[in-house]
Write a protein that holds these residues in place. Sequence first.
Motif, short mmCIF file in Angstrom:
data_model
loop_
_atom_site.label_atom_id
_atom_site.label_comp_id
_atom_site.label_asym_id
_atom_site.label_seq_id
_atom_site.Cartn_x
_atom_site.Cartn_y
_atom_site.Cartn_z
N ASP A 38 -0.27 -4.31 14.14
CA ASP A 38 -0.35 -2.87 13.88
C ASP A 38 -1.66 -2.62 13.13
O ASP A 38 -1.77 -2.96 11.95
CB ASP A 38 0.85 -2.42 13.06
CG ASP A 38 0.88 -0.95 12.75
OD1 ASP A 38 -0.17 -0.37 12.41
OD2 ASP A 38 1.98 -0.35 12.83
N LEU A 39 -2.64 -2.03 13.81
CA LEU A 39 -3.97 -1.87 13.23
C LEU A 39 -3.96 -1.01 11.97
O LEU A 39 -4.58 -1.36 10.97
CB LEU A 39 -4.93 -1.30 14.28
CG LEU A 39 -6.41 -1.27 13.88
CD1 LEU A 39 -6.93 -2.66 13.57
CD2 LEU A 39 -7.23 -0.63 14.99
N ALA A 40 -3.25 0.10 12.01
CA ALA A 40 -3.23 0.99 10.84
C ALA A 40 -2.60 0.30 9.63
O ALA A 40 -3.10 0.40 8.51
CB ALA A 40 -2.49 2.28 11.17
N MET A 41 -1.50 -0.42 9.86
CA MET A 41 -0.82 -1.13 8.77
C MET A 41 -1.73 -2.22 8.19
O MET A 41 -1.87 -2.37 6.98
CB MET A 41 0.49 -1.75 9.25
CG MET A 41 1.25 -2.50 8.16
SD MET A 41 2.67 -3.41 8.78
CE MET A 41 1.86 -4.79 9.58
N ALA A 42 -2.39 -2.99 9.07
CA ALA A 42 -3.26 -4.07 8.61
C ALA A 42 -4.48 -3.52 7.88
O ALA A 42 -4.90 -4.07 6.86
CB ALA A 42 -3.69 -4.93 9.80
N LYS A 43 -5.02 -2.42 8.38
CA LYS A 43 -6.16 -1.79 7.71
C LYS A 43 -5.76 -1.36 6.30
O LYS A 43 -6.50 -1.59 5.34
CB LYS A 43 -6.65 -0.59 8.53
CG LYS A 43 -7.84 0.10 7.92
CD LYS A 43 -8.26 1.28 8.80
CE LYS A 43 -9.35 2.08 8.12
NZ LYS A 43 -9.69 3.30 8.84
N ALA A 44 -4.59 -0.77 6.16
CA ALA A 44 -4.11 -0.35 4.83
C ALA A 44 -3.91 -1.57 3.92
O ALA A 44 -4.25 -1.53 2.73
CB ALA A 44 -2.81 0.44 4.97
N PHE A 45 -3.37 -2.66 4.46
CA PHE A 45 -3.16 -3.88 3.68
C PHE A 45 -4.49 -4.42 3.14
O PHE A 45 -4.65 -4.63 1.94
CB PHE A 45 -2.46 -4.95 4.53
CG PHE A 45 -2.37 -6.28 3.85
CD1 PHE A 45 -1.37 -6.54 2.92
CD2 PHE A 45 -3.28 -7.30 4.13
CE1 PHE A 45 -1.28 -7.77 2.27
CE2 PHE A 45 -3.21 -8.53 3.50
CZ PHE A 45 -2.20 -8.76 2.57
N TYR A 46 -5.45 -4.64 4.03
CA TYR A 46 -6.72 -5.23 3.60
C TYR A 46 -7.53 -4.28 2.72
O TYR A 46 -8.22 -4.72 1.80
CB TYR A 46 -7.53 -5.71 4.81
CG TYR A 46 -7.01 -7.02 5.35
CD1 TYR A 46 -7.31 -8.21 4.71
CD2 TYR A 46 -6.20 -7.05 6.48
CE1 TYR A 46 -6.81 -9.43 5.19
CE2 TYR A 46 -5.70 -8.26 6.96
CZ TYR A 46 -6.01 -9.44 6.32
OH TYR A 46 -5.52 -10.64 6.78
N THR A 47 -7.43 -2.97 2.96
CA THR A 47 -8.09 -2.00 2.08
C THR A 47 -7.52 -2.10 0.67
O THR A 47 -8.26 -2.12 -0.31
CB THR A 47 -7.94 -0.58 2.63
OG1 THR A 47 -8.64 -0.49 3.88
CG2 THR A 47 -8.50 0.46 1.68
N ALA A 48 -6.19 -2.19 0.56
CA ALA A 48 -5.55 -2.30 -0.76
C ALA A 48 -5.92 -3.61 -1.46
O ALA A 48 -6.25 -3.61 -2.65
CB ALA A 48 -4.03 -2.20 -0.61
N VAL A 49 -5.90 -4.71 -0.73
CA VAL A 49 -6.17 -6.01 -1.33
C VAL A 49 -7.63 -6.15 -1.74
O VAL A 49 -7.95 -6.57 -2.85
CB VAL A 49 -5.77 -7.15 -0.37
CG1 VAL A 49 -6.26 -8.50 -0.87
CG2 VAL A 49 -4.25 -7.17 -0.19
N LEU A 50 -8.54 -5.79 -0.82
CA LEU A 50 -9.98 -6.01 -1.05
C LEU A 50 -10.66 -4.87 -1.78
O LEU A 50 -11.81 -4.98 -2.18
CB LEU A 50 -10.69 -6.27 0.28
CG LEU A 50 -10.18 -7.49 1.06
CD1 LEU A 50 -10.86 -7.56 2.42
CD2 LEU A 50 -10.37 -8.77 0.27
N GLN A 51 -9.94 -3.75 -1.93
CA GLN A 51 -10.48 -2.56 -2.58
C GLN A 51 -11.78 -2.12 -1.93
O GLN A 51 -12.73 -1.72 -2.60
CB GLN A 51 -10.66 -2.81 -4.08
CG GLN A 51 -9.38 -3.30 -4.73
CD GLN A 51 -8.99 -2.53 -5.93
OE1 GLN A 51 -9.73 -2.48 -6.89
NE2 GLN A 51 -7.83 -1.90 -5.86
N SER A 52 -11.82 -2.22 -0.61
CA SER A 52 -12.96 -1.80 0.20
C SER A 52 -12.43 -1.10 1.44
O SER A 52 -11.45 -1.56 2.04
CB SER A 52 -13.79 -3.01 0.66
OG SER A 52 -14.38 -3.64 -0.45
N GLU A 53 -13.08 -0.05 1.84
CA GLU A 53 -12.65 0.72 3.01
C GLU A 53 -13.14 0.05 4.29
O GLU A 53 -14.33 -0.25 4.42
CB GLU A 53 -13.21 2.15 2.92
CG GLU A 53 -12.55 3.11 3.86
CD GLU A 53 -11.09 3.39 3.53
OE1 GLU A 53 -10.31 3.55 4.48
OE2 GLU A 53 -10.73 3.43 2.34
N LEU A 54 -12.23 -0.21 5.22
CA LEU A 54 -12.60 -0.71 6.53
C LEU A 54 -12.95 0.49 7.41
O LEU A 54 -12.38 1.57 7.23
CB LEU A 54 -11.46 -1.51 7.16
CG LEU A 54 -11.29 -2.95 6.64
CD1 LEU A 54 -10.71 -2.98 5.25
CD2 LEU A 54 -10.42 -3.73 7.58
#
Length: 123
Positions: free
Chosen positions: A19-35
């Motif tokens: 799920d691209l939207a879910m994964a984008k939200a996960f990595y954005t939260a963890v890395l504190q960087s916007e994909l």
Amino acid sequence: MSNFTPPHAIVWTEVPVTDLAMAKAFYTAVLQSELTDQEMGPFPTAVFPKSGKDSVAGHLYVGKPASPGTGATVHFAAPTPLEDSLERVKAAGGQVVSDIVEIPDGRFAYCMDPDGNSFGLFA
């Protein structure tokens, strides 16, 4: 035999997610960087940020992740302190699967995203 020595051994990485939207939200939260959403040919992707033209990055794409913890491991630069980044992994639905490892170049820990992709956070 030639001795090909590129400036970067890794030039791009692709992380398959369900799920691209879910994964984008996960990595954005963890890395504190916007994909950044980007079309790569016919496929939508979410591209990891990088600081310059010659920097190495990668993207998330909808695909079939390997069985949990069995695929390649991508290490991401983590905001410091590393302990805070690991707490964000857990809060966002991922798993921290190792203790922090100290090496001469820094510190890292192994994690898994909600799809079971293995990744490291390096500081």
